[in-house]
Design a protein around this motif. Structure first.
Motif, PDB file in Angstrom:
ATOM      1  N   ALA A 131       0.824  -1.204   0.000  1.00 50.60           N
ATOM      2  CA  ALA A 131       0.000   0.000   0.000  1.00 50.60           C
ATOM      3  C   ALA A 131       0.862   1.259   0.000  1.00 50.60           C
ATOM      4  N   ILE A 132       0.331   2.344  -0.539  1.00 48.97           N
ATOM      5  CA  ILE A 132       0.975   3.645  -0.389  1.00 48.97           C
ATOM      6  C   ILE A 132       0.211   4.428   0.671  1.00 48.97           C
ATOM      7  N   GLU A 133       0.946   5.217   1.419  1.00 45.33           N
ATOM      8  CA  GLU A 133       0.365   5.953   2.539  1.00 45.33           C
ATOM      9  C   GLU A 133       0.163   7.423   2.202  1.00 45.33           C
ATOM     10  N   LEU A 134      -0.982   7.943   2.599  1.00 42.23           N
ATOM     11  CA  LEU A 134      -1.253   9.376   2.580  1.00 42.23           C
ATOM     12  C   LEU A 134      -1.107   9.854   4.019  1.00 42.23           C
ATOM     13  N   ASN A 135      -0.054  10.590   4.301  1.00 50.00           N
ATOM     14  CA  ASN A 135       0.258  11.001   5.669  1.00 50.00           C
ATOM     15  C   ASN A 135      -0.316  12.394   5.925  1.00 50.00           C
ATOM     16  N   PHE A 136      -1.369  12.451   6.736  1.00 52.79           N
ATOM     17  CA  PHE A 136      -2.063  13.716   6.978  1.00 52.79           C
ATOM     18  C   PHE A 136      -1.182  14.732   7.689  1.00 52.79           C
ATOM     19  N   LYS A 137      -0.266  14.252   8.523  1.00 57.10           N
ATOM     20  CA  LYS A 137       0.623  15.168   9.242  1.00 57.10           C
ATOM     21  C   LYS A 137       1.459  15.992   8.279  1.00 57.10           C
ATOM     22  N   GLN A 138       1.834  15.394   7.141  1.00 56.37           N
ATOM     23  CA  GLN A 138       2.651  16.109   6.172  1.00 56.37           C
ATOM     24  C   GLN A 138       1.913  17.326   5.614  1.00 56.37           C
ATOM     25  N   VAL A 139       0.589  17.229   5.525  1.00 61.64           N
ATOM     26  CA  VAL A 139      -0.203  18.375   5.060  1.00 61.64           C
ATOM     27  C   VAL A 139      -0.194  19.476   6.116  1.00 61.64           C
ATOM     28  N   LEU A 140      -0.346  19.085   7.365  1.00 60.97           N
ATOM     29  CA  LEU A 140      -0.442  20.058   8.451  1.00 60.97           C
ATOM     30  C   LEU A 140       0.843  20.839   8.665  1.00 60.97           C
ATOM     31  N   LYS A 163      -6.117   3.697  -7.805  1.00 59.01           N
ATOM     32  CA  LYS A 163      -7.458   3.234  -8.155  1.00 59.01           C
ATOM     33  C   LYS A 163      -7.460   2.590  -9.538  1.00 59.01           C
ATOM     34  N   LYS A 164      -6.713   3.160 -10.456  1.00 59.48           N
ATOM     35  CA  LYS A 164      -6.654   2.640 -11.820  1.00 59.48           C
ATOM     36  C   LYS A 164      -6.042   1.244 -11.875  1.00 59.48           C
ATOM     37  N   PHE A 165      -5.002   1.009 -11.064  1.00 55.47           N
ATOM     38  CA  PHE A 165      -4.284  -0.266 -11.113  1.00 55.47           C
ATOM     39  C   PHE A 165      -4.581  -1.174  -9.914  1.00 55.47           C
ATOM     40  N   ASN A 166      -5.599  -0.818  -9.133  1.00 52.89           N
ATOM     41  CA  ASN A 166      -6.004  -1.635  -7.980  1.00 52.89           C
ATOM     42  C   ASN A 166      -4.854  -1.791  -6.979  1.00 52.89           C
ATOM     43  N   MET A 167      -4.200  -0.706  -6.687  1.00 57.61           N
ATOM     44  CA  MET A 167      -3.117  -0.680  -5.705  1.00 57.61           C
ATOM     45  C   MET A 167      -3.679  -0.225  -4.360  1.00 57.61           C
ATOM     46  N   PRO A 168      -3.310  -0.889  -3.262  1.00 53.41           N
ATOM     47  CA  PRO A 168      -3.846  -0.501  -1.952  1.00 53.41           C
ATOM     48  C   PRO A 168      -3.397   0.899  -1.532  1.00 53.41           C
ATOM     49  N   VAL A 169      -4.258   1.587  -0.806  1.00 50.95           N
ATOM     50  CA  VAL A 169      -3.962   2.918  -0.261  1.00 50.95           C
ATOM     51  C   VAL A 169      -4.392   2.947   1.200  1.00 50.95           C
ATOM     52  N   VAL A 170      -3.585   3.584   2.043  1.00 57.96           N
ATOM     53  CA  VAL A 170      -3.973   3.817   3.436  1.00 57.96           C
ATOM     54  C   VAL A 170      -3.779   5.295   3.751  1.00 57.96           C
ATOM     55  N   ILE A 171      -4.489   5.756   4.768  1.00 59.95           N
ATOM     56  CA  ILE A 171      -4.283   7.114   5.252  1.00 59.95           C
ATOM     57  C   ILE A 171      -3.919   7.037   6.728  1.00 59.95           C
ATOM     58  N   SER A 172      -3.035   7.929   7.171  1.00 55.26           N
ATOM     59  CA  SER A 172      -2.602   7.943   8.562  1.00 55.26           C
ATOM     60  C   SER A 172      -2.652   9.361   9.100  1.00 55.26           C
ATOM     61  N   SER A 173      -2.832   9.463  10.412  1.00 46.43           N
ATOM     62  CA  SER A 173      -2.715  10.779  11.036  1.00 46.43           C
ATOM     63  C   SER A 173      -1.246  11.148  11.177  1.00 46.43           C
ATOM     64  N   GLY A 174      -0.374  10.133  11.316  1.00 45.24           N
ATOM     65  CA  GLY A 174       1.051  10.383  11.528  1.00 45.24           C
ATOM     66  C   GLY A 174       1.325  11.110  12.836  1.00 45.24           C
ATOM     67  N   TYR A 200     -15.015   4.728  -2.081  1.00 47.12           N
ATOM     68  CA  TYR A 200     -13.571   4.456  -2.173  1.00 47.12           C
ATOM     69  C   TYR A 200     -12.848   4.976  -0.930  1.00 47.12           C
ATOM     70  N   SER A 201     -13.288   6.103  -0.413  1.00 49.39           N
ATOM     71  CA  SER A 201     -12.704   6.639   0.817  1.00 49.39           C
ATOM     72  C   SER A 201     -12.887   5.661   1.970  1.00 49.39           C
ATOM     73  N   LYS A 202     -14.045   5.050   2.044  1.00 49.55           N
ATOM     74  CA  LYS A 202     -14.324   4.050   3.082  1.00 49.55           C
ATOM     75  C   LYS A 202     -13.372   2.858   2.934  1.00 49.55           C
ATOM     76  N   THR A 203     -13.126   2.440   1.702  1.00 46.75           N
ATOM     77  CA  THR A 203     -12.203   1.332   1.453  1.00 46.75           C
ATOM     78  C   THR A 203     -10.804   1.667   1.961  1.00 46.75           C
ATOM     79  N   ILE A 204     -10.347   2.883   1.695  1.00 44.80           N
ATOM     80  CA  ILE A 204      -9.034   3.324   2.152  1.00 44.80           C
ATOM     81  C   ILE A 204      -8.968   3.330   3.678  1.00 44.80           C
ATOM     82  N   MET A 205     -10.016   3.812   4.321  1.00 49.98           N
ATOM     83  CA  MET A 205     -10.048   3.875   5.781  1.00 49.98           C
ATOM     84  C   MET A 205      -9.975   2.491   6.421  1.00 49.98           C
ATOM     85  N   GLU A 206     -10.514   1.489   5.760  1.00 51.29           N
ATOM     86  CA  GLU A 206     -10.580   0.147   6.338  1.00 51.29           C
ATOM     87  C   GLU A 206      -9.362  -0.709   6.021  1.00 51.29           C
ATOM     88  N   PHE A 207      -8.490  -0.230   5.146  1.00 54.22           N
ATOM     89  CA  PHE A 207      -7.377  -1.071   4.704  1.00 54.22           C
ATOM     90  C   PHE A 207      -6.299  -1.288   5.763  1.00 54.22           C
TER      91      PHE A 207
END
Length: 234
Positions: A131-140, A163-174, A200-207
């Motif tokens: 999976a690739i991570e979206l790190n929310f702390k990096q935005v803050l 989404k196009k290639f069915n690659m897992p995604v996760v989000i973190s607070s960091g 799709y957002s729900k899928t990311i949250m549950e991964f």
């Protein structure tokens, strides 16, 4: 959302209690590989048991050498539940996405002008289920508005490729302290602005939960590999 699990660096009892109060089912508690201490994980798990929060042990590997990265992954695979690799260097991004034993490529866009992921790497992540991570702390922490906009663009591009290639995604607070902790509903709302697709957002949250539970399952004594178990006859 079913069983939302955050990814963070929260080790104190107060922080664990807040995670539970905000609605998290569990927490992947991450140490960096060069500061790894098993006793810290054991203490955090005790806090989690008292608060009713599922705790998973995670380690984040930082390396500039693909060979060194492979060595560290082998070293920590049996010691923790979840292995993350800090991305940003293109050869590290690629190596991480080629390893079945890596669970999450964290911040692939770190210190880059592009998003750190292209079509080839997205396919690798899909094949090896990294999976690739979206790190929310990096935005803050981005004070420069241009840099923040660039990061959000990178998030959107990586989501599009995943989404196009069915690659897992996760989000973190960091999160590194109680002030960085966010509720799962805050992170899902943020995802909705990026994906434009609540399902799709729900899928990311549950991964994150699925990743952590998969690794916990593989560590059972009677499991040889996924789907192959030793069953004792009655």
């Amino acid at each position: 959302m079913e069983n939302p699990v955050d990814i963070n660096h929260i080790f104190d009892e107060k922080g664990i209690k807040l995670l539970k109060e905000l609605g998290w089912h569990g927490s992947i508690v991450v140490q960096y590989h060069d500061n790894y201490d098993k006793k810290i994980f054991e203490e955090v798990k005790e806090y989690g048991e008292r608060e009713g929060l599922k705790i998973y042990a995670g380690v984040k590997i930082k390396s500039e050498s693909p060979k060194e990265l492979v060595r560290y992954v082998k070293k920590f695979r049996s010691k923790v539940d979840v292995i993350l690799v800090e991305g940003g260097i293109l050869k590290i991004n690629r190596q991480a996405l080629e390893l079945h034993d890596v669970d999450i490529l964290s911040t692939p866009e770190l210190n880059r002008r592009d998003s750190g992921i292209d079509h080839v790497l997205a396919r690798l992540g899909s094949v090896h289920r990294v999976a690739i991570e979206l790190n929310f702390k990096q935005v803050l922490i981005k004070r420069n508005l241009y840099e923040r906009a660039r990061l959000l663009w990178a998030f959107r591009r990586n989501i599009h490729l995943a989404k196009k290639f069915n690659m897992p995604v996760v989000i973190s607070s960091g999160a590194e302290n109680i002030y960085g902790i966010k509720s799962p509903y805050d992170l899902r709302s943020f995802l909705n602005t990026l994906t434009g697709d609540p399902v799709y957002s729900k899928t990311i949250m549950e991964f994150p939960y699925k990743i952590a539970e998969y690794r916990v399952y593989l560590k059972r004594d009677n499991v040889i590999r996924y789907g192959v178990e030793v069953v004792e006859e009655e």
